[in-house]
Scaffold this motif. Sequence first.
Motif, PDB file in Angstrom:
ATOM      1  N   ILE A 185      -2.288   8.519 -18.338  1.00 53.06           N
ATOM      2  CA  ILE A 185      -1.063   7.956 -18.916  1.00 53.06           C
ATOM      3  C   ILE A 185      -0.011   9.050 -18.929  1.00 53.06           C
ATOM      4  CG2 ILE A 185      -0.038   6.836 -20.916  1.00 53.06           C
ATOM      5  CD1 ILE A 185      -2.166   5.167 -19.542  1.00 53.06           C
ATOM      6  N   LEU A 186       1.184   8.706 -18.383  1.00 51.14           N
ATOM      7  CA  LEU A 186       2.247   9.708 -18.246  1.00 51.14           C
ATOM      8  C   LEU A 186       3.573   9.128 -18.697  1.00 51.14           C
ATOM      9  CD1 LEU A 186       0.816   9.480 -14.998  1.00 51.14           C
ATOM     10  CD2 LEU A 186       1.168  11.878 -15.413  1.00 51.14           C
ATOM     11  N   GLU A 187       4.508  10.023 -18.965  1.00 55.16           N
ATOM     12  CA  GLU A 187       5.874   9.627 -19.312  1.00 55.16           C
ATOM     13  C   GLU A 187       6.796   9.945 -18.136  1.00 55.16           C
ATOM     14  OE1 GLU A 187       9.328  10.417 -22.696  1.00 55.16           O
ATOM     15  OE2 GLU A 187       7.399  11.487 -22.789  1.00 55.16           O
ATOM     16  N   VAL A 215       6.748   4.939 -20.175  1.00 51.99           N
ATOM     17  CA  VAL A 215       5.331   5.300 -20.129  1.00 51.99           C
ATOM     18  C   VAL A 215       4.632   4.423 -19.085  1.00 51.99           C
ATOM     19  CG1 VAL A 215       3.192   5.471 -21.455  1.00 51.99           C
ATOM     20  CG2 VAL A 215       5.383   5.975 -22.554  1.00 51.99           C
ATOM     21  N   GLU A 216       3.880   5.067 -18.192  1.00 47.94           N
ATOM     22  CA  GLU A 216       3.207   4.345 -17.113  1.00 47.94           C
ATOM     23  C   GLU A 216       1.806   4.884 -16.917  1.00 47.94           C
ATOM     24  OE1 GLU A 216       5.316   4.098 -13.500  1.00 47.94           O
ATOM     25  OE2 GLU A 216       7.173   3.367 -14.397  1.00 47.94           O
ATOM     26  N   LEU A 217       1.011   4.077 -16.218  1.00 47.17           N
ATOM     27  CA  LEU A 217      -0.351   4.459 -15.867  1.00 47.17           C
ATOM     28  C   LEU A 217      -0.411   4.778 -14.383  1.00 47.17           C
ATOM     29  CD1 LEU A 217      -3.663   2.980 -17.076  1.00 47.17           C
ATOM     30  CD2 LEU A 217      -3.287   3.100 -14.613  1.00 47.17           C
ATOM     31  N   PRO A 230      12.512  19.225 -14.917  1.00 45.94           N
ATOM     32  CA  PRO A 230      11.431  19.820 -15.726  1.00 45.94           C
ATOM     33  C   PRO A 230      10.083  19.157 -15.438  1.00 45.94           C
ATOM     34  CG  PRO A 230      12.683  18.280 -17.055  1.00 45.94           C
ATOM     35  CD  PRO A 230      13.356  18.304 -15.715  1.00 45.94           C
ATOM     36  N   LEU A 231       9.031  19.936 -15.444  1.00 49.82           N
ATOM     37  CA  LEU A 231       7.689  19.434 -15.164  1.00 49.82           C
ATOM     38  C   LEU A 231       7.093  18.849 -16.441  1.00 49.82           C
ATOM     39  CD1 LEU A 231       5.570  19.268 -12.882  1.00 49.82           C
ATOM     40  CD2 LEU A 231       4.620  21.411 -13.754  1.00 49.82           C
ATOM     41  N   LYS A 232       6.804  17.543 -16.414  1.00 53.73           N
ATOM     42  CA  LYS A 232       6.279  16.864 -17.601  1.00 53.73           C
ATOM     43  C   LYS A 232       4.754  16.945 -17.631  1.00 53.73           C
ATOM     44  CE  LYS A 232      10.163  13.683 -18.025  1.00 53.73           C
ATOM     45  NZ  LYS A 232      10.581  12.267 -18.166  1.00 53.73           N
ATOM     46  N   GLU A 233       4.226  16.877 -18.842  1.00 57.69           N
ATOM     47  CA  GLU A 233       2.776  16.973 -19.027  1.00 57.69           C
ATOM     48  C   GLU A 233       2.136  15.584 -19.040  1.00 57.69           C
ATOM     49  OE1 GLU A 233       1.618  19.183 -22.407  1.00 57.69           O
ATOM     50  OE2 GLU A 233       2.690  21.020 -21.831  1.00 57.69           O
TER      51      GLU A 233
END
Length: 387
Positions: A32-34, A39-41, A59-62
Amino acid sequence: METVVGVRFKKAGKVYYFDPGNLEIFKTDKVILETARGVELGEVVVGPKEVSEQEVVAPLKEVIRKATEKDLEVYQENKEKEKDAFEICSKKIESHGLDMKLVDVEYTFDNNKIIFYFTAEGRVDFRELVKDLASVFRTRIELRQIGVRDEAKMIGGYGPCGISLCCSTWLGEFDPVSIKMAKDQGLSLNPSKISGVCGRLFCCLKYEHEVYKAVLKKMPQQGDRVKTQMGSGVITSTNPLLERVKIRVTSDEDGTEEMKVFHIDEITKIPKGNRGKTEDSKKTEEGKKPSGDTKGSVDKSQDNNNKSQDSNNKSPKKESVSSETKPEQEGSGKKEQKTAEGKPKQRSKRPQGKKRPPRGSHKKNKSRDGKPKTNPKATPKNSSTKE
């Protein structure tokens, strides 16, 4: 260097990099990511690896978390909702009479947005359609226009090769394809034979183009004149993959022509300056004797000498005639003017330091009555006339 994982949200979609953080993530895991859409899978297709900072879009998202069973159930429920939303949107498009074709519907994982993908020939005013859809679904609505290639990617299908389309199975991004690629590979330039289900050129034309491009650099072109063991000839066709050429060879022995196939190592390209000359023609040019042009030039010089002698013989006669009929001439070569009494008319000498009067100023302009017409501007002061 940064540690990232590659995630794909669709079967053949683009790969995006995310920061795995402290999570142990492996290939084929659901996460699961933003994202920018919410928010998506997604599915991990590239395991943890180190890349340079230039390859990462800041920016690199977690990664938020690994997908649980409940997350997978929500994902399946959204897929069922997409089918119902597709039917509702299709009816709304017909009711509004819009010239557009609905292709696909996508729900975000948190149900905050519904994205409708459609194709159209031009721009479409769908503002009223968006209002109707928002009143039905009670959430954010986004309509996105796509091209025919993206349509084939979403719908899928089979190509003329008999397998599923590359764009719908594994091809992440579309590469530009030109008609020159088909020409370099020796394919038919008929658009119906080199176009896919989307109506555009085959994406697979790009796969082998670099190989053909490298081979064609060292191969002669069609129409070039080459020399072989059997004789010289002209290339009629080429086969880049086998590195062979078909040549119309002219035999050195009897001069007969014959079609033969040679490898590019068995032929030698003839430079452009020597294409029209063979060995026999060069030998004949070297062994040629002086042609009749030299004789003609000698005869012309003799004729010119004879003409000059004749002109010298005739010139004294002309002088004698002129001396009898005409008075003797001075160095100027002009006739002497005489007065009414028969005496020669003496010319007035111009004093030194004064310029010669303009031409025509000494002539008298007469009026209709016969009297001389005086014009102070035309007759300069320095001009002298005799009555």
